[in-house]
Design a protein around this motif. Structure first.
Motif, PDB file in Angstrom:
ATOM      1  N   CYS A 600       0.810  -1.223   0.000  1.00 24.82           N
ATOM      2  CA  CYS A 600       0.000   0.000   0.000  1.00 24.82           C
ATOM      3  C   CYS A 600       0.841   1.269   0.000  1.00 24.82           C
ATOM      4  O   CYS A 600       0.416   2.283  -0.564  1.00 24.82           O
ATOM      5  CB  CYS A 600      -0.934   0.001   1.213  1.00 24.82           C
ATOM      6  N   THR A 609      -3.381   3.206   5.099  1.00 26.57           N
ATOM      7  CA  THR A 609      -3.943   2.051   5.807  1.00 26.57           C
ATOM      8  C   THR A 609      -3.877   2.252   7.311  1.00 26.57           C
ATOM      9  O   THR A 609      -3.009   2.963   7.820  1.00 26.57           O
ATOM     10  CB  THR A 609      -3.177   0.757   5.458  1.00 26.57           C
ATOM     11  N   CYS A 611      -4.139  -0.571  10.476  1.00 30.54           N
ATOM     12  CA  CYS A 611      -4.315  -1.972  10.851  1.00 30.54           C
ATOM     13  C   CYS A 611      -4.793  -2.071  12.298  1.00 30.54           C
ATOM     14  O   CYS A 611      -4.448  -1.241  13.144  1.00 30.54           O
ATOM     15  CB  CYS A 611      -3.004  -2.744  10.684  1.00 30.54           C
TER      16      CYS A 611
END
Length: 893
Positions: A600, A609, A611
């Motif tokens: 990414c 992103t 997580c």
């Protein structure tokens, strides 16, 4: 500025691992160069030793001394130490509430019987393993040449010997003598060549402590005192790195490994006084005893009556390969050690070799048959494997495992698994009061008062910790939107619904990708988490347009690139806009995380992103969502909070300073940072970890700063991490110059004032509150405790700052050393500014242990691990291929 050439896990962010073993510290080989003056610091190379008595015959050969391997430098006085470090600008800070604390520095009084100490260089030939140096030295000490000195001589285990008196034989033979010994039971002859190097004027050290007048003798004097301090414990105890260890109280880490408690001690300079810094340490060691029992502890399922399977064999071999073992079948008088190099695939009953018979022929025999015939040793576990060691003519000699045993005290230098690391953390972590007791026990173990080497060198060490004056700085107020402020207490502040984000952002194109079976994490649980997250973000002031983002599922073993591509198209189709954020829900901290980040963040288009672990999602509450929201907002370019106005003040100007680094602060709130990662060419052991290509990095960051702020930074405060004291001169020479070069290449007239500060967390200084009113809830000193007198450098600009609240064990303060300062900071200015910066971190509502730029540099260095497979030439410095869409964002938080 902070840059981190090392790639550490963000788990090291707050409480650094409280262990002096290979887990927590990288060993450094510090070269001692007589031709280059250095200030008297105490970091010196150490050696391993496990001495045993040897019988020997000795003979002496006088000789003419060649030029010594490192000629002593001329002791020309200089105005200040030759690190180039800036001198302290004042008498120390004054702001803050004054308190007194204890520290693990023990006063050292020096009353040398002799005004000079003699430095000798020793070479041993043929070269032997370092672990044997002290064994041979002890034998050499018995020779009349060494005994006629009439005093004790200290040896560093490598090449340096220090004596309060001359070694007559060396001086009588033109400064060199060779002594040869023949060890009993061995035909090999060992030669010791001893050469006189220098006479150290010990008065120079006393003058330096009083007046700051430095000479090369100061450095050598500290080295000599350190060798005298450690000679006895290093000779009699198990030594690893700079610590000595004892098996008393060893704690099982499982897998054949145990943790030993150790003692670290070294001479340190203080203001007008010397100290001995003593601290507890911990190290990992392989369990001693029967080889069969050790193998069973590594592979508990294995039955010694059966062969090893591949999995157990690999696990056992990984632990014991390279270790030394002894054998039992040749009696207690047989003391030879063997180095285990391989584990046989089959048992002793099925491992064959060519055995030479009495008639000169050869025949195949098993290891079991050979030991039965040659030693009448009947094996109880013939199917257990054999230990292989190098034999004659490139062959392998095998020993049945049940006839072997390992001596205790062999350091385990390989990587511990996660369970062992966690167990070692639990065992090594100590609250302040138990740590004080452990340090006091260490003083008893070292027994300074009965150490004859200390007496010979005129050293007397107190057994009482030093009382040190300290100050507790006032914490800055934290500002949110609409004038709401939070007041940190004990290094932390609460996040609640009344605190809206200061600089908000709009979230309109986002979604979730769940790397888990839908049967294990049901969709309704994910939807419930999303609703709570949206509510928290909206309450905090973020404009969330897409209230019900698309949710997709995929299997962990699937193609990450393909699944993320599908998720991206799904999100962009639903939201009708380019994707802003992909939230990835992961079942654990495995390979998926680095693969997701690498794809990414290095792809051309770039995907932001965030997580999160599925285990956290199922029980997510508002507090968790607020912390997650801080990271999401930061990545989208928003600002959670800021320091109260004027908290980023700087000397000489009303304008707030601009702070640039490889991770650079690019706003006036102290919040928004951008970063660059650059892969470095590999360097040899002991090389100075200079940031290659720093001018290009700085030019890139300054250009980005101007793009965001519309002007160049007029002041640069550069926090540098990961530098040892011996590396200060080289770092100062190269990296400050690199910053200047970068500014000049931007514009020859652009000359911002530069301040360069090294941040050190890997040291053994600890603070303990004397009054409970000066402690936090964990029993540690309060957040904001600063020390800049008594135990700091005699004349250089340095200070210790404990900026964070204690989490577990005894907190480790940060040591800030100012190498260069054009901004003309006072002690108070720099200490308060540094402390204030520790309160603006996007990952938590706590003051950090070091300034956020350094924390973020650690995160970036760790993130670089995720990009390890991205095609970049590693033979030269080259910027990591971060997507242009993300490079000026806080994607790394």
């Amino acid at each position: 500025m902070s840059s981190d050439r090392r790639m550490r896990s963000p788990r090291e962010d707050e409480e650094m691992l409280d262990v002096d073993s290979h887990i927590s510290k990288r060993s450094r080989n510090i070269a001692y160069d007589h031709n280059q003056p250095h200030p008297p610091y105490s970091e010196q190379p150490r050696n391993l030793s496990n001495p045993s008595p040897l019988a020997a015959r000795v003979k002496v050969e006088p000789g003419t001394a060649p030029p010594p391997p490192a000629a002593a430098a001329t002791t020309t006085p200089t105005k200040e130490p030759q690190t180039g470090c800036t001198k302290r600008p004042d008498q120390g800070g004054r702001t803050g509430r004054q308190i007194t604390i204890n520290t693990n520095f023990f006063p050292l009084s020096l009353r040398p019987t002799y005004k000079t100490i003699h430095h000798y260089h020793i070479d041993i030939s043929p070269e032997v393993p370092p672990r044997r140096n002290r064994e041979l030295w002890q034998e050499l000490q018995r020779h009349p040449i060494m005994m006629e000195t009439g005093t004790l001589v200290a040896y560093d285990g490598r090449h340096s010997v220090f004596s309060p008196k001359q070694l007559p034989a060396v001086h009588d033979n033109n400064g060199a003598v060779t002594i040869k010994i023949e060890l009993a039971g061995q035909k090999q002859e060992i030669a010791f060549k001893i050469m006189h190097v220098n006479e150290i004027d010990m008065e120079a050290l006393a003058i330096f402590l009083k007046t700051g007048k430095y000479t090369q003798d100061c450095t050598e004097a500290i080295q000599a005192l350190n060798v005298a301090l450690t000679h006895k414990p290093y000779s009699n105890m198990v030594t690893v790195g700079r610590s000595v260890f004892t098996p008393d109280g060893a704690q099982d880490l499982r897998g054949g490994i145990e943790m030993w408690h150790g003692i670290y001690h070294t001479v340190r300079l203080g203001q007008q006084q010397l100290f001995v810094n003593v601290d507890k340490s911990a190290g990992a060691f392989v369990k001693g005893g029967s080889a069969i029992e050790l193998m069973k502890s590594i592979a508990p399922r294995w039955n010694p009556s059966h062969p090893l399977d591949r999995r157990d064999k690999d696990a056992i071999e990984m632990v014991i390969k390279g270790l030394f073992f002894k054998v039992t079948h040749r009696g207690k008088q047989f003391r030879r050690k063997y180095k285990m190099t391989q584990l046989s695939r089959s048992g002793a009953d099925d491992t064959f070799f060519d055995h030479t018979t009495n008639d000169g022929g050869t025949r195949k025999v098993s290891v079991e048959q050979y030991y039965q015939h040659a030693y009448t040793a009947k094996l109880h576990y013939p199917r257990a494997p054999c230990f292989g060691v190098p034999g004659r003519n490139n062959t392998v000699a095998y020993f049945p495992a049940e006839l072997c045993y390992f001596e205790s005290g062999q350091s385990y230098k390989k990587k511990l698994n996660d369970e062992q690391v966690a167990a070692m953390l639990r065992a090594a972590s100590m609250k302040p009061e138990p740590r004080i007791q452990k340090i006091k026990q260490s003083i008893q173990t070292l027994d300074f008062k009965n150490n004859p080497f200390l007496a010979a060198f005129g050293m007397s060490i107190s057994d009482r910790m030093s009382d040190v004056p300290a100050r507790v700085l006032q914490a800055p107020r934290i500002e949110f939107a609409r004038g709401v402020k939070a007041v940190p207490r004990q290094g932390t502040w609460e996040l609640n619904a009344s605190q809206q984000y200061l600089g908000t952002a709009t979230l309109h194109s986002w979604g979730l990708l769940v790397f888990e079976n839908e049967g294990r994490l049901q969709r309704y649980k994910v939807e419930s988490f999303v609703r709570r997250l949206v509510q928290v973000l909206s309450t905090a002031g973020m404009n969330v347009v897409m209230m019900e983002p698309p949710i997709g599922y995929t299997q962990p073993q699937g193609s990450i690139d393909k699944e993320i591509g599908l998720a991206r198209r799904r999100i962009e189709n639903v939201c009708q806009a380019r994707i802003q954020m992909l939230i990835a829900l992961l079942p654990g901290k495995g390979l998926m995380y680095p693969d997701i980040k690498a794809f990414c963040e290095t792809s051309e288009s770039g995907i932001m992103t965030q997580c999160a672990l599925t285990s956290k999602i199922e029980k997510a509450n508002d507090a968790y969502c607020r912390l997650l929201g801080m990271k999401i907002l930061s990545k989208l370019g928003g600002t959670v909070n800021r320091l109260e106005e004027n908290s980023l003040g700087s000397p000489g100007e009303i304008d707030r300073p601009s702070i640039a680094s490889v991770v650079a602060l690019v706003d006036d709130c102290g919040f928004r940072h951008i970063g660059r990662i650059q892969r470095q060419p590999s360097q040899g052991v002991g090389a100075v970890e200079v940031i290659e290509g720093l001018p290009a990095l700085m030019m890139d960051l300054i250009a980005s700063y101007k793009q965001i702020m519309k002007h160049h930074p007029q002041r640069i405060l550069f926090y540098r991490d990961g530098v040892s004291e011996s590396q200060f001169p080289e770092i100062l020479r190269t990296e400050v110059k690199a910053i200047k070069i970068a500014c000049h290449q931007i514009d020859p007239k652009y000359k911002p004032a530069v301040t360069f500060v090294v941040v050190k967390k890997r040291h053994n200084t600890r603070f303990f509150p004397m009054d409970k009113r000066d402690s936090d809830r964990s029993g540690n000193c309060e957040s904001g405790t600063v020390v800049d007198s008594m135990i700091t450098h005699p004349i250089e600009f340095d200070f210790y700052l404990q900026s964070h609240a204690g989490l577990q064990g005894t907190s480790r303060c940060a040591h800030y050393c100012v190498l260069y300062d054009e901004n003309k900071f006072t002690s108070d200015d720099l200490q308060q500014l540094t402390f204030n910066l520790c309160h603006v971190y996007s990952r938590c509502s706590k003051a950090t242990s070091i300034v956020p730029a350094v924390q973020y540099a650690h995160l970036l260095a760790y993130r670089a691990r995720c990009y390890r497979d991205v095609g970049v030439n590693t033979d030269r410095p080259e910027a990591m291929p971060i997507s242009n869409e993300l490079k000026n964002t806080m994607f790394f938080v």
